[in-house]
Every structure is written in C-alpha cells, then in structure tokens.
Design an enzyme around this catalytic site. Sequence first.
Site, short mmCIF file in Angstrom:
data_model
loop_
_atom_site.label_atom_id
_atom_site.label_comp_id
_atom_site.label_asym_id
_atom_site.label_seq_id
_atom_site.Cartn_x
_atom_site.Cartn_y
_atom_site.Cartn_z
N GLY A 158 16.70 2.00 12.15
CA GLY A 158 16.83 2.96 13.24
C GLY A 158 15.61 3.85 13.34
NE ARG B 235 9.40 2.03 17.18
CZ ARG B 235 9.01 1.56 16.00
NH1 ARG B 235 9.54 2.06 14.90
NH2 ARG B 235 8.11 0.61 15.91
N GLY B 236 14.80 6.23 16.68
CA GLY B 236 15.68 7.29 17.16
C GLY B 236 15.21 8.66 16.72
N GLY C 120 15.40 8.59 12.80
CA GLY C 120 14.48 7.63 12.22
C GLY C 120 13.02 7.96 12.44
CB SER D 36 28.56 18.19 9.83
OG SER D 36 28.29 18.33 11.21
CB CYS D 37 31.64 14.77 13.17
SG CYS D 37 31.21 13.03 12.97
N PRO E 242 23.92 15.40 7.41
CG PRO E 242 22.09 14.33 8.32
CD PRO E 242 23.46 14.07 7.79
CG LEU F 88 20.37 16.21 12.50
CD1 LEU F 88 20.08 14.76 12.17
CD2 LEU F 88 19.63 17.14 11.54
CD1 TRP G 51 30.30 21.51 30.59
CD2 TRP G 51 31.22 20.03 29.21
NE1 TRP G 51 30.41 20.33 31.28
CE2 TRP G 51 30.98 19.40 30.45
CE3 TRP G 51 31.79 19.29 28.17
CZ2 TRP G 51 31.30 18.06 30.68
CZ3 TRP G 51 32.11 17.96 28.40
CH2 TRP G 51 31.86 17.37 29.65
NE ARG H 110 30.01 22.40 17.27
CZ ARG H 110 31.28 22.79 17.25
NH1 ARG H 110 31.64 23.79 16.47
NH2 ARG H 110 32.17 22.20 18.01
#
Length: 321
Positions: free
Chosen positions: A11, A13-14, A17, A109-110, A164, A167, A203, A210
């Site tokens: 990953g 390119r994300g 990553g 963290s979810c 994490p 992010l 929203w 957070r």
Amino acid sequence: MDKWSRIFIAGSRGLVGSALVRRLRRGGYTNLLTPEIDELDLTDQRAVAEFFVSERPEYVILAAAKVGGIHANNTFPAEFIYLNLMIQNNVIHQAWLNGVKRLLFLGSSCIYPKLSPQPMKEEYLLTGLLEPTNEPYALAKIAGIKLCESYNRQYGTKFIAVMPTNLYGPGDNFHPENSHVLPALIRRFHEAKVQGLTEVVVWGTGTPRRELLHVDDMADGSVFLMEQSDEAIASELLNYPRPCFVNLGTGVDVTIRELAEKVRQVVGYEGRVLFDPTRPDGTPRKLQDVSRMNTLGWHAKIPLVEGIRMTYEWYRENCIS
C-alpha cells in the site's frame, strides 16, 4: 533492520504508505519494494504468493487497506470488510510462509468499542459493541490483529501492529463525500472562501471528540518500532496475552467544533460555521492511551495547528486545478 534490508511496503501509494516510504528513504533505507496496484493485486492469493517467492522481502509493513469516512463506510460495508480481510490474510500468511523477520500491521483506533472508557487502552479491545457506521472495517482490522497474534503464538513469528488514531496530512483523500473529517473540512472551508459563501455546514453536532495524528508522525512511530531489537519489544508486543499492538497517537483530543474553528482560521475563511445535527456524529470520543508507546521511547512531534497548515498547503499545491 539494516539499511540494505529488503522491505516490502504494502500500500505504498496511499496516505499511510507514501508517508512510510518518505520516512524510510529519509532514514537511509534503499532497498524498498513498492509495487503499484496494477503490478500486485493484494486480494489475489496466487499473485501475493508469487511476489513473496520472487522478491523475498525480509521485512513487511502492511499499510494497504480500503479506507474512508462515515459516508463511505455506511455506503460500502461489504467492500470494507471483504477487501480488507483478503489483503490481510494474503500478506500475513505469506509473510509467515516465507520467513519474514518482522511484520508491522497498520490498524485503526476504530477497533475499540463505541462506548469504550477514555482514554482507550489496548486491553479494552473486544470489551464492548463497535460503532455501527464502521463496524465492517473495524472487524477486519481486529481480525488482522488476531491473525498476527495467532501466528506469533503458534509459529513464533514476530508480527506486531500499531493502531494509529485519526490520520491526516500530505496525500490525504479530499473527496467531498468519502473523506475523513479533517480533509473534508479543509476542502469545504477553502471552497467556501473561494466562492464567497457566507456559511459552511458541518455534519453532526460538533460535540464528538477526536484525536488527530499527522501521517509523518505515524510513519516515524512505525519505523521506530521496526528498528527496535527483538529484546526491546519482546515484553510489550511479543508476550502473549499482552496485546501484540500499541496505540499510536498524541494523547490529546479536540471537539469537532474546535477542529472546525482551527481549520477555518488556517484557511482564512471568515463566514459562519453551522452544524447539522441530523447527520451522524459517529463515536462520541476516540482518545487513545499512548503510554505503552511512550514507554518504548516514542512521542508524537507535530502540533495540530502546524499539521493542519502543512496539509492545507499540500492541498492547494496538489488538489486545485
């Protein structure tokens, strides 16, 4: 890891990553394996097996994932659980089969219960119900943790994980519907400023809290763990039943209302900020206890406002035609 070790960043390119690749190169690592998605489909079991046999990675950082915000998780739950399970199963299993020295799995963290005690400690995993809006994604990440833990127990591997917190940073997704809260706010306030709008609607109620971590801090913490000796991490991460993962964050949180105000100021938008309580809030609070990571010797470094400013600059340079 040695500077010439063969390191596979799944990953690469994300958002996550690419930050890891930047950090590794800055640290002098030169033998990085970063195949594009059209070169290696991580959901293809045979393709992943062939990659490991041919490329022989010594270390693996598993950052590949199907990710998104509340809207995306609600709209595509089957994709979030299926794709993430397939990626994790293929990469972790092949890492064991091919004798990888250490694997680092990137979670989220979810994974913690919706009404978890705050701040969230690693041992709170699986002690309550998950937040319904991202339950499929969270279940996949929990499965990844338990996969690492199980291989460590049965085969003596050294597969560890970091969780994490939220992010953000260069390379983030600024899509108007499928992005996370911070990039969504940056885009919304910027467009309102450019278009001369008098108000921006956010929203939810603005009350959820957070914790946010700049992606370069995430990469620094992750590489920090990969560079530690087995002896240094053994008691914390390779000592079942202690969790094989650690929280990665700042240990500080803000309300969505406070976050919106910080973004508004950085962008320079002067209109009103309204909140839409008919939209979902998500988990009431997500603050991680980062004491285990701090004990290992690592602390986050980038302050939130500075990180927002850096991210906004990247957005203006790369996402505006």
